[in-house]
Each structure stands twice: as C-alpha cells, then as structure tokens.
Design an enzyme around this catalytic site. Structure first.
Site, short mmCIF file in Angstrom:
data_model
loop_
_atom_site.label_atom_id
_atom_site.label_comp_id
_atom_site.label_asym_id
_atom_site.label_seq_id
_atom_site.Cartn_x
_atom_site.Cartn_y
_atom_site.Cartn_z
N GLN A 10 0.82 -1.21 0.00
CA GLN A 10 0.00 0.00 0.00
C GLN A 10 0.86 1.26 0.00
O GLN A 10 1.92 1.30 0.62
CB GLN A 10 -0.93 0.01 1.21
CG GLN A 10 -2.11 -0.92 1.04
CD GLN A 10 -3.19 -0.73 2.10
OE1 GLN A 10 -3.74 -1.67 2.61
NE2 GLN A 10 -3.51 0.52 2.41
N LEU A 91 0.89 -6.43 1.49
CA LEU A 91 -0.04 -6.76 0.41
C LEU A 91 0.68 -7.35 -0.80
O LEU A 91 0.17 -8.25 -1.48
CB LEU A 91 -0.77 -5.48 -0.01
CG LEU A 91 -1.35 -5.44 -1.41
CD1 LEU A 91 -2.59 -6.29 -1.48
CD2 LEU A 91 -1.62 -4.02 -1.84
N ARG A 115 -9.45 -8.80 2.60
CA ARG A 115 -8.40 -8.42 3.56
C ARG A 115 -8.47 -6.93 3.86
O ARG A 115 -8.39 -6.51 5.01
CB ARG A 115 -7.03 -8.79 2.97
CG ARG A 115 -5.81 -8.48 3.82
CD ARG A 115 -4.56 -8.96 3.06
NE ARG A 115 -3.31 -8.76 3.79
CZ ARG A 115 -2.53 -7.71 3.70
NH1 ARG A 115 -2.87 -6.68 2.91
NH2 ARG A 115 -1.40 -7.63 4.38
N HIS A 195 -0.50 -4.46 10.80
CA HIS A 195 0.59 -5.33 11.29
C HIS A 195 0.86 -5.17 12.78
O HIS A 195 2.00 -4.99 13.21
CB HIS A 195 1.87 -5.08 10.48
CG HIS A 195 1.72 -5.43 9.03
ND1 HIS A 195 1.60 -6.72 8.59
CD2 HIS A 195 1.62 -4.64 7.93
CE1 HIS A 195 1.44 -6.72 7.27
NE2 HIS A 195 1.44 -5.47 6.85
N GLN A 244 0.59 -12.90 8.76
CA GLN A 244 1.10 -11.65 8.21
C GLN A 244 0.27 -10.45 8.65
O GLN A 244 0.78 -9.33 8.78
CB GLN A 244 1.13 -11.76 6.68
CG GLN A 244 1.81 -10.61 5.98
CD GLN A 244 1.11 -10.27 4.68
OE1 GLN A 244 -0.07 -9.93 4.68
NE2 GLN A 244 1.84 -10.34 3.58
#
Length: 302
Positions: A10, A91, A115, A195, A244
């Site tokens: 991203q 991503l 997601r 994350h 992840q």
C-alpha cells in the site's frame, strides 16, 4: 543471472497505473480484464479514479495486485525471463504468489478485497496509529516492549527505518520515549494500525477464506513476510498469510536472505520505486531495476 522479483504494498498506487501496459501488451490487458470480471468497477477506478476512492484500503489492495501482476506478466512475455525468487511487501506478497503461479489472480483479488475490508473494520477510526522511526531498530523493539498498551514494530523497512503500530496512546507514548532517546519519529497518515495485535479480528476472519483457497505448486519460491524465509510449500500459505496480518513485515531480513540465496538483481514490478529505494538502503551495492510502464518493459535490459 538470478532475479529477485519484488512487489509493492500500500502507498505505491496512482490513478492510471498500468494503463499504458494494457494498451501495449495483451498479457497486461488480460490481467485488467480479469480484474474487472472478478471485481466489477475496479478497472474504471484504477484508470480514472477518483483518487480518494482508489486510496481506500479495500480498493487499493486488489488494484495494486492487478497493476503489479500486469507489469510482471507483460515483462515475462516480452523477455522470456523467469525470476529465481520473489517477495512482496505486505499486500505485495499476494502479487508475488500470483507471479509464482501458486495463487490464482481472481482468488488473489477476492482475498485482498476481503483483507482490506477486514483490516479497515478491525479498529475504529482514530483508535489506532502508526509512526515511522529513524534509528536503531533494537531501541525501537526495546521501547515498544516497555510501553504500556499495544504498540509494536510493524515494518522493518530499512536498517534505520522501522514503522511502529498500535493504539494511538501507546504509539504516542513510545514516540515520546524514542524522541527522548534521540530517534526521529514521523506520524503516518494511515486508515488503520496495520501489522499489530489490534488486527487480530481481521486475521481471525480472513483465516477461513485462506484455508478454503486452492494453492498450486510454486514456479519459484516466495519469501514470506513473517519468516523472511523462502517458501515453496502451498500447504503453508494459509497460516503464513494469516499471521502476516498481525505480524511484522521483516523486509530487511527478507532482502538480506534473498541476497544470501544468490539474488543478483532486484526488480520491482508495479507502480512506484519504494522497494528499490529500500533495497539500496539495505544493500547499497545491489543492482535494482523497475518495471511498471510499457516503456520499461519494452526497453528492459539486464
């Protein structure tokens, strides 16, 4: 010459990305046509915006997969080359898996749309935050561990650039301590704290989708974000991709591991030059190239 194919995450998006590729290469056109068939309206958003809609996480994620895979397939058809390895930043790991042949493009687009939606929904707007920290990553780890609340290293992007993520109050407290220790901290404009442990609801919700996805054999290994190690086992992917979402992107270790495995040139596929810039900071003598436009494909030379 061993090629490491890299795929951005991203922030690398731009309205119009890949449109010159679709006009010049049927392989890229097929990717965009497939993206439109899978997620109606996505192609128009990529090609014409508006920027604020393309930037939305649920749109940006599949759009970047489409743009990156289009560049890769046009390049592969034009050059006849195949990478020895691949890796993607967050991503971008989905784009890498499509390039390696283990993940179908349509499945990748559906998974990254889902997601994006889940990551955006996991934390109410304003509750989370992310900041980039310039300095020793060991100090960042130490401060995050000692700070009350949820704050953790999200991305180890370069030897002296680490992104932290978590609850806004905890991120602010960690930032204050890091500044007191002489490190530079830059708040990031993000829609959610990616994350980190706050993304657990998104991880839990996406796991069944990952487990029901069919993964095929790899054409070449893909280095996973959460392990910084090569993976060629399709059965390992549901767990790796689920972890992840809450785990750190170990990009510095990933690039170092690719070099140790014999990668001689690092090629970033898709819009922007973020990853080649990071590679140069990790491995100053590394050879890097970008493939994101029709001109870069048609004029490609190793």
């Amino acid at each position: 010459m061993k090629i490491a194919a890299l795929f951005p995450g991203q922030g690398s998006h731009a309205v119009g990305m890949g449109t010159d590729l679709t006009a010049a290469f049927p392989q890229a056109e097929a990717v965009y046509a497939g993206a439109e068939a899978t997620l109606p309206g996505l192609r128009a958003l990529i090609e014409g915006g508006p920027p604020e809609d393309l930037t939305l996480t649920a749109n940006q994620q599949p759009a970047l997969v489409a743009a990156s895979v289009a560049a890769f397939r046009a390049w592969q058809a034009h050059t006849g080359l195949t990478p020895a390895f691949a890796a993607g930043h967050s991503l971008g790991e989905y784009s890498a898996l499509v390039a390696s042949g283990t993940l179908d493009l349509a499945d990748a687009l559906r998974l990254t749309r889902r997601r994006g939606e889940l990551m955006q929904e996991a934390v109410p707007v304003g509750v989370g935050a992310m900041s980039a920290v310039m300095g020793d990553p060991n100090v960042v780890r130490e401060v995050c561990a000692a700070t009350p609340g949820t704050v953790q290293p999200a991305n180890f992007n370069a030897p002296t650039q680490t992104v932290i993520s978590g609850e806004k109050a905890a991120v602010d407290a960690a930032a204050a301590e890091l500044k007191a220790r002489g490190l530079k901290v830059i708040p990031l404009k993000v829609s959610a704290p990616f994350h980190c442990a706050l993304m657990q609801p998104a991880q839990d919700a996406l796991t069944p989708d990952l487990q029901s996805t069919t993964f095929s054999p790899f054409a070449f290994p893909v280095f996973a974000n959460v392990t910084a190690e090569a993976n060629s086992d399709p059965a390992a992917l549901p767990e790796l991709l689920a972890r992840q979402i809450t785990g750190s992107v170990r990009w510095v270790e990933t690039i170092q591991a690719l070099a140790a495995a014999g990668a001689e040139v690092f090629i970033e596929f898709g819009p922007g030059t973020v990853l080649t810039g990071l590679v140069k900071r990790i491995l100053p003598d590394a050879r890097t190239l970008n493939v994101g436009t029709a001109e870069q494909v048609s004029g490609f030379k190793l």
